[in-house]
Design an enzyme around this catalytic site. Structure first.
Site, PDB file in Angstrom:
ATOM      1  N   SER A  16       3.963  10.206   8.545  1.00 16.09           N
ATOM      2  CA  SER A  16       4.150  11.262   7.547  1.00 16.09           C
ATOM      3  C   SER A  16       4.982  12.444   8.031  1.00 16.09           C
ATOM      4  CB  SER A  16       2.792  11.758   7.077  1.00 16.09           C
ATOM      5  OG  SER A  16       2.277  10.794   6.208  1.00 16.09           O
ATOM      6  N   LEU A  69       0.811  -1.216   0.000  1.00 18.52           N
ATOM      7  CA  LEU A  69       0.000   0.000   0.000  1.00 18.52           C
ATOM      8  C   LEU A  69       0.845   1.267   0.000  1.00 18.52           C
ATOM      9  CD1 LEU A  69      -3.194   0.840   1.647  1.00 18.52           C
ATOM     10  CD2 LEU A  69      -1.289   1.997   2.713  1.00 18.52           C
ATOM     11  N   ARG A 104       0.828  14.598  14.913  1.00 21.72           N
ATOM     12  CA  ARG A 104       1.759  14.016  13.924  1.00 21.72           C
ATOM     13  C   ARG A 104       1.824  14.846  12.647  1.00 21.72           C
ATOM     14  NH1 ARG A 104      -2.536  10.300  14.465  1.00 21.72           N
ATOM     15  NH2 ARG A 104      -4.045  10.488  12.783  1.00 21.72           N
ATOM     16  N   ASP A 105       2.625  14.362  11.696  1.00 21.52           N
ATOM     17  CA  ASP A 105       2.755  14.902  10.336  1.00 21.52           C
ATOM     18  C   ASP A 105       3.435  16.272  10.312  1.00 21.52           C
ATOM     19  OD1 ASP A 105       1.245  12.645   9.933  1.00 21.52           O
ATOM     20  OD2 ASP A 105      -0.629  13.720   9.543  1.00 21.52           O
ATOM     21  N   ASP A 163       0.079   8.506   2.052  1.00 21.20           N
ATOM     22  CA  ASP A 163       0.476   9.926   1.967  1.00 21.20           C
ATOM     23  C   ASP A 163       1.816  10.155   1.264  1.00 21.20           C
ATOM     24  OD1 ASP A 163      -1.365   9.520   3.965  1.00 21.20           O
ATOM     25  OD2 ASP A 163      -0.318  10.687   5.470  1.00 21.20           O
ATOM     26  N   GLU A 197      -5.209  16.075   9.781  1.00 22.74           N
ATOM     27  CA  GLU A 197      -4.002  15.376   9.357  1.00 22.74           C
ATOM     28  C   GLU A 197      -3.270  16.212   8.303  1.00 22.74           C
ATOM     29  OE1 GLU A 197      -4.588  10.784  10.277  1.00 22.74           O
ATOM     30  OE2 GLU A 197      -5.431  11.308   8.356  1.00 22.74           O
ATOM     31  N   GLN A 249       4.193   6.980   2.130  1.00 23.46           N
ATOM     32  CA  GLN A 249       3.953   6.003   3.180  1.00 23.46           C
ATOM     33  C   GLN A 249       3.758   4.640   2.527  1.00 23.46           C
ATOM     34  OE1 GLN A 249       3.018   6.747   6.978  1.00 23.46           O
ATOM     35  NE2 GLN A 249       4.832   7.714   6.158  1.00 23.46           N
TER      36      GLN A 249
HETATM   37  C1  FRU Z   1      -2.822  10.291   6.923  1.00 22.83           C
HETATM   38  C2  FRU Z   1      -2.082   9.568   8.046  1.00 22.83           C
HETATM   39  C3  FRU Z   1      -1.142  10.510   8.774  1.00 22.83           C
HETATM   40  C4  FRU Z   1      -0.131   9.558   9.329  1.00 22.83           C
HETATM   41  C5  FRU Z   1      -0.002   8.561   8.218  1.00 22.83           C
HETATM   42  C6  FRU Z   1       0.314   7.148   8.643  1.00 22.83           C
HETATM   43  O1  FRU Z   1      -3.276   9.414   5.956  1.00 22.83           O
HETATM   44  O2  FRU Z   1      -2.995   8.973   8.942  1.00 22.83           O
HETATM   45  O3  FRU Z   1      -1.771  11.310   9.749  1.00 22.83           O
HETATM   46  O4  FRU Z   1       1.084  10.170   9.615  1.00 22.83           O
HETATM   47  O5  FRU Z   1      -1.239   8.565   7.545  1.00 22.83           O
HETATM   48  O6  FRU Z   1       0.497   6.354   7.517  1.00 22.83           O
END
Ligand code: FRU
Length: 479
Positions: free
Chosen positions: A106, A43, A164-165, A46, A223, A62
Site C-alpha cells: 500500500s 481479491l 510500510r504504507d 486497501d 497500518e 491492492q
Molecule cells: C493492510 C495491509 C498493508 C499492506 C497491504 C498489503 O491491509 O496489510 O499494511 O501494505 O495490506 O496488501
C-alpha cells in the site's frame, strides 16, 4: 475453503488470458457490485494512491488476481470524473523489480506541478522468505505509473520488519515533504515513523517517531496511517492491529481516527479527545484520504469493505472485497461528520416499494425505539437486524442471514449514538452502508442475501423511502 500454496498465491500474472475465464465466470455472480469499485477477479483490499488531478480522480487498490486470497499484490487502477462512475484502467503497478518482488504494497499519491507521484511499499522477500520493505516511488506517465529505478529508502533496523504504507504530503508552513510510515517497534507496539525531505524524489531522512500522547501502547502495528487538515483541525487515521478494542467483539483489526493538532517541530500529534472508530461496522479497514482535494474544509475518504484474516462467501467464486462509497468528511461543532457525496442522488432511478439488490433507503425516526430488519424471509424472520433504543445505541445483528461468515469475529455490534433521528442506507449486491443521523456515525458490512431474503420489516413509528439505484461502475475486463 480452498487451500492455497505459497506458489499459487505468489504466481506472477504473465498475461490477461490467464484470468479471462475466471473473469467470465465471476462476472455472472449475483453478488457483483453495481456502484462500488470491485476487483475484476481475485481479491481487492486497501485503497491506494487516491488523488485528484486535472479533472480526474485516480484510485488504485491492492489486488491479487488469482482468487480471494492475500498473495502477490498489484496496484489495480480505476479512474472517475465525479467519484460516482468508475472505469477500469488495468494494472497500475506490477511487482516486477527486485525491490517489490513479492508485492507492491500500500501507499499514497501526491500532485506536484500538475504531475502525479506515487509512493508505495516494495515488499521484497529473499529465498528464506525474510522481508525487506522498501519505500519506492513512481510517476504517472501517459496514464500509467512508471517506477523510479531505485527505492527512496529502506527499513530501519531499530523497528521490526513491519514498516510500510507510505502516506506522502506537503507541509506549506515548513515547505517540506513528509512521509508517514505505519510501523511496529521492536517491543511490538504500533506506531508511525516520520520521514522528511525538501525534494519529493530524493534526500529523504528519518525525522523521528510520531508522538501521540496517550497512544504509546495501542495495538501491535499501525497500518495505513494518514493525516489531513480539515479547516483548522488535524485528523490522524490509522488501522491498529493485533489488539481487541472495547465494543468491537473479537475483532483484532480496527480503523480509528483522532482529531487534534499536529506539531511538525516536535513531531507530536496531540489528540483533543478519545479515539473514535471511522466506521462501526463489521467490514471496514485501511481507509485512505484523497490528496489534492480542492476544498480546505473537507476531506474525502474511501476504504476497503473487508478485513485482514477474515473470509467471505464469494471466496468460493474466486473473488472478494470492494471499496466503500467515497465519503465527504467535515468537522461540525468539533465532531467529524461523514456523508455520502451529494452527487449520489443522480443514481436514483425511481421510488420502489420492495427491497432491491441495488437501492438506497431513507428513514426518519421519531421515537425512543426503532427496528429495521432488511433482507428477511417473507415471514419477516432472519435478515440483517437493526434495533435502536434510546440510551443504548443501535445494535446491528447479522446472525439471521442465511449466508453467515466470520462468526467467531462477531456478528453483532453496537453503534454508540445517543439518539437516532435518521438513516441513509446504501445497499449494493454484497454490501450495506448505514449513514446514521446525517453522518454522525457510519456502519459498513458485507452481506450476501439469497433470493428468499428479499423482504424487510420496520416498526411503524418511522417513515421510509426506497429508491432503486442505477449502476455506475464498469465491470469491463481490463488488465
Ligand atoms: C493492510 C495491509 C498493508 C499492506 C497491504 C498489503 O491491509 O496489510 O499494511 O501494505 O495490506 O496488501
Amino acid at each position: 475453503m480452498k487451500e492455497w500454496s505459497r506458489e499459487e498465491r505468489y504466481k506472477v500474472l504473465e498475461s490477461a488470458d490467464q484470468i479471462k475465464d475466471l473473469y467470465e465466470s465471476i462476472s455472472k455472480s449475483v453478488y457483483r457490485q453495481a456502484y462500488h469499485v470491485q476487483p475484476i477477479t481475485g481479491l481487492s483490499s486497501d485503497p491506494n494512491g487516491f488523488t485528484y488531478l486535472n479533472g480526474t480522480w485516480h484510485l488504485f487498490y491492492q489486488w491479487t488476481p488469482w482468487g480471494a486470497v492475500h498473495g502477490l499484490k498489484y496496484w489495480y487502477h480505476v479512474t472517475s470524473k465525479d467519484l460516482i462512475s468508475w472505469k477500469n484502467e488495468g494494472v497500475g503497478l506490477h511487482p516486477d523489480t527486485i525491490y517489490d518482488n513479492k508485492g507492491c504494497h500500500s501507499g499514497s499519491a501526491i500532485c506536484k506541478d500538475d504531475e502525479l507521484y506515487f509512493f508505495y511499499t516494495g515488499n521484497h522477500r529473499n529465498e528464506n522468505w525474510e522481508r525487506t520493505p522498501w519505500t519506492c516511488a513512481a510517476k504517472l506517465v501517459d496514464g500509467k505509473p512508471v517506477k523510479l529505478e531505485k527505492p527512496l529508502f529502506g527499513p530501519r533496523d531499530d523497528y521490526s520488519e513491519h514498516q510500510r504504507d507510505p502516506k506522502v504530503f506537503y507541509n506549506e508552513e515548513k515547505q517540506m515533504y513528509y512521509i508517514f510510515i505505519g510501523a511496529q517497534t521492536l517491543d511490538l507496539k504500533g506506531c508511525v515513523q516520520v520521514y522528511k525531505s525538501k525534494d519529493l524524489l530524493s534526500g529523504w531522512e528519518f525525522a523521528g517517531q510520531l508522538k501521540v500522547p496517550g497512544y504509546e501502547s495501542f495495538g501491535g502495528m499501525w497500518e495505513c496511517p494518514c493525516i489531513e487538515r480539515i479547516g483548522d483541525t488535524d485528523i490522524l487515521l490509522f488501522s491498529p492491529q493485533y489488539t481487541k478494542l472495547p465494543g468491537r467483539s473479537e475483532s483484532t483489526n480496527h480503523n480509528v481516527y483522532l482529531l487534534g493538532k499536529m506539531d511538525f517541530d516536535t513531531l507530536t500529534f496531540t489528540p483533543n479527545g478519545e479515539y473514535k472508530h471511522l466506521d462501526y461496522g463489521f467490514d471496514f479497514y485501511a481507509a485512505q484520504l484523497a490528496s489534492n482535494v480542492q476544498d480546505k474544509d473537507k476531506a474525502i475518504i474511501i476504504s476497503w469493505i473487508g478485513l485482514p484474516d477474515n473470509h467471505y462467501p464469494t471466496e468460493e467464486e474466486d473473488y472478494e472485497g470492494s471499496m466503500t462509497l467515497p465519503r465527504e468528511l467535515r468537522i461540525v461543532d468539533g465532531k467529524l461528520i461523514q456523508t455520502p457525496l451529494q452527487e449520489m442522488e443522480a443514481l436514483r432511478k425511481k421510488e420502489i416499494k420492495e427491497l432491491s439488490r441495488q437501492c438506497e433507503l431513507l428513514v426518519d425516526v421519531n421515537d425512543a425505539s426503532f427496528d429495521l430488519n432488511l433482507f428477511t424471509k417473507e415471514n419477516g424472520e432472519g435478515g440483517i437486524r437493526l434495533h435502536y433504543e434510546e440510551g443504548k445505541g443501535i445494535e446491528i445483528d447479522r446472525t439471521g442471514l442465511d449466508k453467515r461468515f466470520n462468526e467467531k469475529v462477531g456478528e453483532v455490534l453496537t453503534v454508540p449514538v445517543e439518539k437516532l433521528t435518521s438513516l441513509q442506507i446504501f445497499v449494493d449486491h454484497s454490501s450495506i452502508e448505514y449513514f446514521i443521523n446525517g453522518g454522525e456515525a457510519v456502519f459498513t458490512s458485507h452481506m450476501y442475501p439469497t433470493q428468499e431474503e428479499m423482504h424487510y420489516t420496520m416498526s411503524d413509528n418511522a417513515s421510509l423511502t426506497i429508491y432503486e439505484l442505477t449502476s455506475s461502475v464498469s465491470d469491463d475486463f481490463v488488465v
